[in-house]
Design an enzyme around this catalytic site. Structure first.
Site, PDB file in Angstrom:
ATOM      1  N   ARG A  76      -2.204  56.030 -37.831  1.00  0.00           N
ATOM      2  CA  ARG A  76      -1.035  56.886 -37.692  1.00  0.00           C
ATOM      3  C   ARG A  76      -1.478  58.324 -37.936  1.00  0.00           C
ATOM      4  O   ARG A  76      -2.314  58.602 -38.808  1.00  0.00           O
ATOM      5  CB  ARG A  76       0.043  56.531 -38.722  1.00  0.00           C
ATOM      6  CG  ARG A  76       0.667  55.193 -38.500  1.00  0.00           C
ATOM      7  CD  ARG A  76       1.406  55.060 -37.203  1.00  0.00           C
ATOM      8  NE  ARG A  76       2.734  55.694 -37.239  1.00  0.00           N
ATOM      9  CZ  ARG A  76       3.531  55.786 -36.190  1.00  0.00           C
ATOM     10  NH1 ARG A  76       3.139  55.314 -34.998  1.00  0.00           N
ATOM     11  NH2 ARG A  76       4.723  56.343 -36.300  1.00  0.00           N
TER      12      ARG A  76
ATOM     13  N   ARG B 200       9.763  62.951 -44.306  1.00  0.00           N
ATOM     14  CA  ARG B 200      10.036  63.619 -45.580  1.00  0.00           C
ATOM     15  C   ARG B 200       9.893  65.122 -45.457  1.00  0.00           C
ATOM     16  O   ARG B 200       9.279  65.617 -44.504  1.00  0.00           O
ATOM     17  CB  ARG B 200       9.142  63.075 -46.691  1.00  0.00           C
ATOM     18  CG  ARG B 200       7.662  63.161 -46.422  1.00  0.00           C
ATOM     19  CD  ARG B 200       6.869  62.368 -47.491  1.00  0.00           C
ATOM     20  NE  ARG B 200       5.454  62.352 -47.146  1.00  0.00           N
ATOM     21  CZ  ARG B 200       4.549  61.538 -47.694  1.00  0.00           C
ATOM     22  NH1 ARG B 200       4.909  60.677 -48.615  1.00  0.00           N
ATOM     23  NH2 ARG B 200       3.290  61.587 -47.330  1.00  0.00           N
TER      24      ARG B 200
ATOM     25  N   TYR C  92      -6.671  52.192 -46.814  1.00  0.00           N
ATOM     26  CA  TYR C  92      -5.614  53.105 -47.275  1.00  0.00           C
ATOM     27  C   TYR C  92      -5.937  53.523 -48.719  1.00  0.00           C
ATOM     28  O   TYR C  92      -5.244  53.156 -49.655  1.00  0.00           O
ATOM     29  CB  TYR C  92      -4.290  52.340 -47.187  1.00  0.00           C
ATOM     30  CG  TYR C  92      -2.995  53.112 -47.332  1.00  0.00           C
ATOM     31  CD1 TYR C  92      -2.945  54.466 -47.620  1.00  0.00           C
ATOM     32  CD2 TYR C  92      -1.781  52.442 -47.173  1.00  0.00           C
ATOM     33  CE1 TYR C  92      -1.737  55.125 -47.737  1.00  0.00           C
ATOM     34  CE2 TYR C  92      -0.564  53.089 -47.289  1.00  0.00           C
ATOM     35  CZ  TYR C  92      -0.551  54.430 -47.576  1.00  0.00           C
ATOM     36  OH  TYR C  92       0.662  55.069 -47.705  1.00  0.00           O
TER      37      TYR C  92
ATOM     38  N   GLU D 153       7.449  66.320 -42.210  1.00  0.00           N
ATOM     39  CA  GLU D 153       6.384  65.426 -41.733  1.00  0.00           C
ATOM     40  C   GLU D 153       6.932  64.470 -40.681  1.00  0.00           C
ATOM     41  O   GLU D 153       7.872  63.725 -40.949  1.00  0.00           O
ATOM     42  CB  GLU D 153       5.797  64.614 -42.894  1.00  0.00           C
ATOM     43  CG  GLU D 153       5.105  65.479 -43.922  1.00  0.00           C
ATOM     44  CD  GLU D 153       4.320  64.669 -44.963  1.00  0.00           C
ATOM     45  OE1 GLU D 153       4.248  63.429 -44.843  1.00  0.00           O
ATOM     46  OE2 GLU D 153       3.787  65.298 -45.896  1.00  0.00           O
TER      47      GLU D 153
ATOM     48  N   ASP E 216      -6.447  55.872 -52.027  1.00  0.00           N
ATOM     49  CA  ASP E 216      -5.978  57.080 -52.698  1.00  0.00           C
ATOM     50  C   ASP E 216      -7.198  57.878 -53.153  1.00  0.00           C
ATOM     51  O   ASP E 216      -8.331  57.388 -53.143  1.00  0.00           O
ATOM     52  CB  ASP E 216      -5.117  56.696 -53.916  1.00  0.00           C
ATOM     53  CG  ASP E 216      -3.758  56.133 -53.482  1.00  0.00           C
ATOM     54  OD1 ASP E 216      -3.226  56.592 -52.461  1.00  0.00           O
ATOM     55  OD2 ASP E 216      -3.250  55.227 -54.171  1.00  0.00           O
TER      56      ASP E 216
ATOM     57  N   ARG F 180       2.455  49.225 -52.915  1.00  0.00           N
ATOM     58  CA  ARG F 180       2.005  50.498 -53.499  1.00  0.00           C
ATOM     59  C   ARG F 180       3.074  51.086 -54.427  1.00  0.00           C
ATOM     60  O   ARG F 180       2.768  51.856 -55.319  1.00  0.00           O
ATOM     61  CB  ARG F 180       1.729  51.538 -52.394  1.00  0.00           C
ATOM     62  CG  ARG F 180       0.490  51.304 -51.575  1.00  0.00           C
ATOM     63  CD  ARG F 180       0.476  52.236 -50.382  1.00  0.00           C
ATOM     64  NE  ARG F 180       0.442  53.648 -50.708  1.00  0.00           N
ATOM     65  CZ  ARG F 180      -0.660  54.348 -50.963  1.00  0.00           C
ATOM     66  NH1 ARG F 180      -1.833  53.748 -50.964  1.00  0.00           N
ATOM     67  NH2 ARG F 180      -0.596  55.629 -51.239  1.00  0.00           N
TER      68      ARG F 180
ATOM     69  N   ARG G 211      10.762  49.143 -61.099  1.00  0.00           N
ATOM     70  CA  ARG G 211      10.865  49.179 -62.570  1.00  0.00           C
ATOM     71  C   ARG G 211      12.271  48.892 -63.045  1.00  0.00           C
ATOM     72  O   ARG G 211      13.216  49.396 -62.469  1.00  0.00           O
ATOM     73  CB  ARG G 211      10.536  50.586 -63.064  1.00  0.00           C
ATOM     74  CG  ARG G 211       9.103  50.889 -63.028  1.00  0.00           C
ATOM     75  CD  ARG G 211       8.824  52.065 -63.950  1.00  0.00           C
ATOM     76  NE  ARG G 211       7.564  52.627 -63.514  1.00  0.00           N
ATOM     77  CZ  ARG G 211       7.469  53.756 -62.855  1.00  0.00           C
ATOM     78  NH1 ARG G 211       8.515  54.496 -62.629  1.00  0.00           N
ATOM     79  NH2 ARG G 211       6.285  54.156 -62.460  1.00  0.00           N
TER      80      ARG G 211
END
Ligand code: UDP
Length: 368
Positions: free
Chosen positions: A249, A281, A350, A302, A352, A172, A176
């Site tokens: 989860r 996070r 999963y 979280e 988006d 995901r 770069r």
């Protein structure tokens, strides 16, 4: 009770898009949700003039012009670009993995140097064809980055060793060889100016919605109120777990209003990538709105945890065992053609937000 063409179970993004489209096709639709609010897990609430993502941060990003144009009918979006940072025991790294990250970790300057470093770490690891998340991560970015920025975070997030997780999860994230901190490879990205709840409210405009209404608890009454049912909850719960429970989860959120500071961490998302910090996070919601001036700030920590019945499910765990079980449930669902399963929970994927929209549009097209 009135008889409808469709009963949509779940007033989240999938259900709202589908309901809206079917209404446009002059179908009668009832939307129900067990919660007391619409918008499912993209629900946002206004606290101290800041839109707070109550069920986890959502950043709309897509390469699909169809999804982008679609969602823009219901909201205006700002120019937010997600550039999370990683905090590893006090060291700050750029995400996603890019030249800034490689420079900080190895001191390399050019893409060629970074590639050589990764290649040499990959070689010494002996990995040829990655078969799990750990091997995939080391192949992509080398062992140093894996140890500092991936291993701890991933094992907290998923509660399983990286070598037992599917490689897909780490794919995901872009890798770069440019100095570009944009987390997503997406043509379109932003946060709705007035929060996500407004999007769902606008989609559901003119559609009958019943909140605090649990389908599974009132199944005998509700299953006959419509010609077809769109079920967006957990597929295993629908079948009363008869083949076993799928794993998910959940996330526990600890939200705090800080009145004595207007800027807590200088960024919307800071990932804590070591294994010892108990949360994954910290989200500072105001930074989703660049330039927003407020005297206080709202932050959310979280904590990822294994889902047990009664929790909110957030992430399907798409490993081999769960995928095989899901497929059995999907086969079962084919025996009841008047019930269609959709969305992240209904399809155990999963997804988006943009994919959820596209899947709902696809289904609506098929139904009309
Ligand atoms: N990940 C990581 N370190 C990070 C951020 C992400 O190792 O700092 C891995 C982790 O395994 C996570 C996956 O990448 O589950 C996908 O991250 P993403 O940000 O897409 O997760 P989401 O926002 O959906 O929770």
């Amino acid at each position: 009770m009135h008889y409808y063409d469709y009963l949509v179970v779940g007033a989240g993004l999938f259900g709202a898009v589908f309901a809206r489209e079917m209404k446009l096709h002059s179908k009668s639709v009832l939307v129900i949700d067990k919660r007391g609010n619409i918008a499912g897990n993209i629900y946002t609430e206004n606290i101290e003039k800041i839109h707070v993502h109550k069920y986890g941060a959502h950043i709309f990003h897509t390469n699909s012009k169809i999804a982008w144009d679609y969602v823009n009918q219901f909201a205006s979006f700002n120019r937010f670009t997600n550039s999370p940072i990683a905090n590893y025991r006090g060291e700050i790294y750029s995400l996603p993995f890019n030249m800034y990250t490689f420079n900080k970790i190895w001191g390399v300057i050019t893409p060629e140097q970074a590639k050589a470093k990764i290649e040499s770490q990959r070689k010494s690891s002996g990995i040829k064809t990655p078969s799990n998340l750990e091997e995939q991560a080391i192949s992509l970015v080398g062992v140093d980055i894996y140890e500092k920025l991936i291993k701890g975070y991933t094992e907290k997030q998923w509660g399983r060793p990286c070598c037992e997780l599917p490689a897909e999860i780490i794919k995901r994230l872009p890798v770069r060889f440019t100095y570009d901190n944009n987390y997503f490879n997406a043509l379109y990205q932003g946060i709705p100016d007035n929060g996500y709840t407004e999007i769902i409210k606008n989609m559901l405009d003119g559609i009958e919605v019943k909140l605090n209404c649990d389908y599974l608890e009132n199944k005998s009454e509700l299953e006959s109120v419509a010609e077809k049912i769109i079920f967006t909850g957990n597929i295993d719960a629908y079948f009363d777990y008869r083949l076993g429970a799928l794993e998910y989860r959940t996330v526990n959120f600890e939200t705090e209003i800080l009145n004595d500071t207007d800027n807590f961490q200088g960024n919307a998302v800071v990932n804590y990538t070591d294994k010892d910090t108990p949360f994954t996070r910290i989200i500072e919601h105001k930074h989703f709105y660049p330039g927003l001036e407020t005297s206080s700030t709202v932050v959310t920590r979280e904590y990822s945890a294994e889902f047990t019945r009664g929790d909110e499910p957030y992430y399907p765990i798409n490993n081999a065992k769960n995928t095989a079980l899901y497929e059995k449930y999907r086969d079962l669902s084919r025996n009841i053609p008047n019930v269609i399963f959709g969305g992240r929970l209904g399809e155990y994927k999963y997804y988006d937000m943009d994919t959820v929209i596209l899947r709902a549009l696809e289904l609506a097209q098929k139904e009309s």
